[in-house]
Design a protein around this motif. Structure first.
Motif, PDB file in Angstrom:
ATOM      1  N   GLU A 264       0.828  -1.208   0.000  1.00 15.86           N
ATOM      2  CA  GLU A 264       0.000   0.000   0.000  1.00 15.86           C
ATOM      3  C   GLU A 264       0.862   1.258   0.000  1.00 15.86           C
ATOM      4  O   GLU A 264       0.587   2.226  -0.722  1.00 15.86           O
ATOM      5  N   ARG A 265       1.925   1.262   0.819  1.00 12.85           N
ATOM      6  CA  ARG A 265       2.791   2.439   0.893  1.00 12.85           C
ATOM      7  C   ARG A 265       3.655   2.572  -0.358  1.00 12.85           C
ATOM      8  O   ARG A 265       3.948   3.682  -0.810  1.00 12.85           O
ATOM      9  N   ALA A 267       2.659   1.716  -3.323  1.00 11.32           N
ATOM     10  CA  ALA A 267       1.737   2.265  -4.307  1.00 11.32           C
ATOM     11  C   ALA A 267       1.605   3.773  -4.144  1.00 11.32           C
ATOM     12  O   ALA A 267       1.693   4.532  -5.121  1.00 11.32           O
ATOM     13  N   ALA A 268       1.408   4.224  -2.912  1.00 16.12           N
ATOM     14  CA  ALA A 268       1.242   5.657  -2.666  1.00 16.12           C
ATOM     15  C   ALA A 268       2.518   6.426  -3.000  1.00 16.12           C
ATOM     16  O   ALA A 268       2.468   7.498  -3.620  1.00 16.12           O
ATOM     17  N   PRO A 273      -3.055   5.646  -7.683  1.00 14.58           N
ATOM     18  CA  PRO A 273      -4.205   6.121  -6.916  1.00 14.58           C
ATOM     19  C   PRO A 273      -4.732   5.147  -5.883  1.00 14.58           C
ATOM     20  O   PRO A 273      -5.380   5.556  -4.927  1.00 14.58           O
ATOM     21  N   SER A 274      -4.470   3.849  -6.068  1.00 15.10           N
ATOM     22  CA  SER A 274      -4.954   2.863  -5.101  1.00 15.10           C
ATOM     23  C   SER A 274      -4.077   1.621  -5.172  1.00 15.10           C
ATOM     24  O   SER A 274      -3.474   1.332  -6.214  1.00 15.10           O
ATOM     25  N   PRO A 275      -3.987   0.864  -4.065  1.00 14.93           N
ATOM     26  CA  PRO A 275      -3.215  -0.388  -4.099  1.00 14.93           C
ATOM     27  C   PRO A 275      -3.747  -1.371  -5.136  1.00 14.93           C
ATOM     28  O   PRO A 275      -2.968  -2.089  -5.767  1.00 14.93           O
ATOM     29  N   TYR A 276      -5.077  -1.405  -5.311  1.00 18.84           N
ATOM     30  CA  TYR A 276      -5.657  -2.330  -6.289  1.00 18.84           C
ATOM     31  C   TYR A 276      -5.187  -1.977  -7.702  1.00 18.84           C
ATOM     32  O   TYR A 276      -4.754  -2.851  -8.459  1.00 18.84           O
ATOM     33  N   HIS A 277      -5.262  -0.695  -8.037  1.00 18.59           N
ATOM     34  CA  HIS A 277      -4.819  -0.258  -9.365  1.00 18.59           C
ATOM     35  C   HIS A 277      -3.334  -0.543  -9.550  1.00 18.59           C
ATOM     36  O   HIS A 277      -2.905  -1.034 -10.600  1.00 18.59           O
ATOM     37  N   SER A 279      -1.464  -2.857  -8.057  1.00 23.17           N
ATOM     38  CA  SER A 279      -1.195  -4.296  -8.195  1.00 23.17           C
ATOM     39  C   SER A 279      -1.562  -4.795  -9.588  1.00 23.17           C
ATOM     40  O   SER A 279      -0.837  -5.602 -10.176  1.00 23.17           O
TER      41      SER A 279
END
Length: 299
Positions: A264-265, A267-268, A273-277, A279
């Motif tokens: 998550e971090r 990704a940010a 914009p999001s961890p899902y995007h 991944s």
């Protein structure tokens, strides 16, 4: 010869799947009128085609190019594409490969960008055709496993799955790209460098996680967004947003390799914009999800 794209006849089912980017899949086809493939959502991997006879017509997004003998055409992933035997042609004979790419190839292809993610290297000298064909033939043979005798009647398609087979295949494809791009160079006006584009590239590289947009990058180099996007694509062979996404993916890969930050971090910190995007895009690019990449399961 570059042309505006048009509606192409398609015989393959819409959404015809493409190989994942972790594999190197090579084939040799000789197709007649009516043959075509349509992928409205684009491919997960790059597609390289080298025409040896007849003519093909390839479309990427809203642009297209016609390919004749000695033309290398490359389609990047992520944009809808179609390809078919060109209208009026008796057949289309060509080598093709689906795979991921090596970063060094993009500058070689950039002078031949027709549109974002579409590269057409025209009129490769005839003296190089046999050598390029031999490189593709090695890829086809090595897909069966290095050291194995080639079959008397080689299969039309081979998949390089193991590490050694994939690396040998990519080395052969690198030879194809380099020979074609350098051999055709004299027939193409290579765009000169532009300091404004270079400054924008430096801004992206310095902080890929920043909230860059085409407008913000254009303003930073005193250009209109449309003019900036045109110059950037012509200079680099990629749109500004594609270049930004690739820079963010490289940054994310380095963070996964060198830190213990959560996905998550990462990704940010990389601007997603999001961890899902993150991944989903990371897996499309690297062939494995972020967690598996960190664990060393890389393709």
């Amino acid at each position: 010869m570059s042309v505006r794209a048009e509606e192409l006849p398609v015989t393959a089912a819409a959404g015809d799947p493409s190989p994942p980017p972790g594999l190197v899949v090579t084939g040799r086809y000789d197709q007649g009128p009516g043959y075509g493939v349509n992928r409205p959502g684009g491919s997960a991997s790059w597609l390289f085609t080298f025409t040896t006879g007849g003519r093909g017509l390839l479309r990427q997004g809203t642009a297209g190019t016609e390919a004749g003998a000695g033309d290398l055409v490359v389609l990047a992933p992520g944009t809808g594409h179609r390809y078919t035997v060109a209208p009026g042609a008796a057949h289309w004979r060509f080598w093709w490969t689906h795979c991921g790419t090596r970063p060094s190839w993009t500058p070689w292809l950039a002078p031949y960008a027709v549109a974002d993610g579409l590269y057409a290297v025209p009129s490769v000298p005839a003296a190089l055709h046999d050598r390029i064909g031999a490189a593709f033939a090695r890829m086809l043979a090595d897909g069966r496993g290095p050291g194995l005798d080639a079959p008397r009647e080689p299969e039309p398609v081979a998949v390089a799955e193991g590490f050694l087979e994939r690396e040998l295949a990519l080395c052969a494809l690198e030879e194809v790209v380099l020979l074609a791009a350098r051999g055709a160079r004299e027939s193409v006006a290579v765009p000169a460098g532009d300091d404004r584009v270079r400054r924008a590239e430096e801004l992206i590289a310095a902080d890929p996680g920043a909230p860059h947009t085409v407008r913000s990058l254009a303003e930073s180099v005193a250009l209109s967004p449309s003019r900036f996007a045109h110059l950037f694509t012509r200079r680099t062979g990629r749109s500004p947003m594609r270049a930004l996404r690739e820079a963010r993916l490289r940054h994310a890969a380095r963070l996964l390799e060198a830190t213990d930050l959560t996905v998550e971090r990462v990704a940010a910190a990389s601007g997603f914009p999001s961890p899902y995007h993150f991944s989903r895009v990371f897996r499309e690019h690297h062939g494995v999800p972020p967690g598996a990449y960190r664990a060393g399961e890389r393709r």
